[in-house]
Write a protein that holds these residues in place. Structure first.
Motif, mmCIF file in Angstrom:
data_model
loop_
_atom_site.group_PDB
_atom_site.id
_atom_site.type_symbol
_atom_site.label_atom_id
_atom_site.label_comp_id
_atom_site.label_asym_id
_atom_site.label_seq_id
_atom_site.Cartn_x
_atom_site.Cartn_y
_atom_site.Cartn_z
ATOM 1 N N GLU A 8 30.050 -19.344 -45.279
ATOM 2 C CA GLU A 8 29.498 -18.453 -46.301
ATOM 3 C C GLU A 8 30.585 -18.797 -47.659
ATOM 4 N N VAL A 9 29.815 -18.623 -48.680
ATOM 5 C CA VAL A 9 30.510 -18.668 -49.801
ATOM 6 C C VAL A 9 30.511 -17.532 -50.751
ATOM 7 N N ASP A 10 31.356 -16.790 -51.127
ATOM 8 C CA ASP A 10 31.521 -15.662 -51.967
ATOM 9 C C ASP A 10 31.190 -16.011 -53.295
ATOM 10 N N ARG A 11 30.047 -15.924 -53.836
ATOM 11 C CA ARG A 11 29.903 -16.354 -55.067
ATOM 12 C C ARG A 11 30.397 -15.465 -56.273
ATOM 13 N N ASN A 12 30.775 -14.274 -55.751
ATOM 14 C CA ASN A 12 31.660 -13.484 -56.665
ATOM 15 C C ASN A 12 33.046 -14.000 -57.119
ATOM 16 N N GLU A 54 39.521 -25.439 -46.912
ATOM 17 C CA GLU A 54 41.087 -25.371 -47.098
ATOM 18 C C GLU A 54 41.581 -25.757 -48.524
ATOM 19 N N CYS A 55 40.320 -26.652 -49.065
ATOM 20 C CA CYS A 55 40.750 -26.948 -50.449
ATOM 21 C C CYS A 55 40.335 -26.156 -51.741
ATOM 22 N N CYS A 56 39.589 -25.002 -51.295
ATOM 23 C CA CYS A 56 38.652 -24.225 -52.227
ATOM 24 C C CYS A 56 39.841 -23.771 -53.014
ATOM 25 N N PRO A 57 40.192 -23.868 -54.333
ATOM 26 C CA PRO A 57 41.267 -23.146 -55.060
ATOM 27 C C PRO A 57 40.980 -21.773 -55.292
ATOM 28 N N ALA A 58 39.761 -20.979 -55.156
ATOM 29 C CA ALA A 58 39.363 -19.893 -55.416
ATOM 30 C C ALA A 58 39.452 -19.177 -53.824
ATOM 31 N N GLU A 59 39.463 -19.851 -52.802
ATOM 32 C CA GLU A 59 39.483 -19.319 -51.271
ATOM 33 C C GLU A 59 38.156 -18.476 -51.159
ATOM 34 N N ALA A 60 37.076 -19.012 -51.724
ATOM 35 C CA ALA A 60 35.877 -18.345 -51.648
ATOM 36 C C ALA A 60 34.717 -18.649 -50.428
ATOM 37 N N ILE A 61 35.428 -19.692 -49.696
ATOM 38 C CA ILE A 61 34.492 -20.048 -48.271
ATOM 39 C C ILE A 61 35.101 -19.355 -46.974
ATOM 40 N N VAL A 71 36.669 -15.749 -36.380
ATOM 41 C CA VAL A 71 37.008 -16.467 -37.876
ATOM 42 C C VAL A 71 37.863 -17.678 -37.428
ATOM 43 N N VAL A 72 37.201 -18.801 -38.217
ATOM 44 C CA VAL A 72 37.732 -20.143 -38.156
ATOM 45 C C VAL A 72 38.662 -20.376 -39.434
ATOM 46 N N PHE A 73 38.007 -19.908 -40.448
ATOM 47 C CA PHE A 73 38.711 -19.840 -41.765
ATOM 48 C C PHE A 73 38.421 -19.043 -42.713
ATOM 49 N N PRO A 74 39.072 -18.498 -43.174
ATOM 50 C CA PRO A 74 40.811 -18.302 -43.306
ATOM 51 C C PRO A 74 41.406 -17.978 -42.282
#
Length: 77
Positions: A8-12, A54-61, A71-74
Motif C-alpha cells: 500500500e502507498v499512502d498517497r497523502n 526502505e528507500c522511500c523518502p516520505a515513508e509512504a509505503i 507488518v513486513v515494512f516499516p
C-alpha cells in the motif's frame, strides 16, 4: 509456496519522488500527478519492492503479509 505481500502507498504522504518506481518498476508506477501506486494489491515477496519501501523518502509505503496481516515494512520499533 512463498510469502505473498499486500503493498500500500499512502498517497497523502507520497511526495512523488519516483524512487519506488525506479527501484522496483515491476512493483510501482507513478500516475500523471506523480503519485505512486502499487502495480498489484498483492504480490509475491520481492526484495526489490522491499528495497523501494526502505528507500522511500516520505515513508509512504507499507508492506504486510497477505495471509496474516503481519507488518513486513516499516519495522515495528
Amino acid at each position: 509456496m512463498g510469502d505473498r505481500w499486500r503493498v500500500e502507498v499512502d498517497r497523502n504522504v507520497c511526495i512523488g519522488s519516483g524512487l519506488c518506481a525506479g527501484t522496483a518498476p515491476d512493483g510501482f508506477r507513478l500516475d500523471s500527478a506523480n503519485q505512486s501506486h502499487p502495480r498489484r494489491d498483492e504480490t509475491d515477496a520481492d526484495e526489490a519492492i522491499l528495497d523501494a519501501a526502505e528507500c522511500c523518502p516520505a515513508e509512504a509505503i507499507t508492506i504486510t503479509r497477505s495471509d496474516t496481516g503481519e507488518v513486513v515494512f516499516p519495522p515495528e520499533e
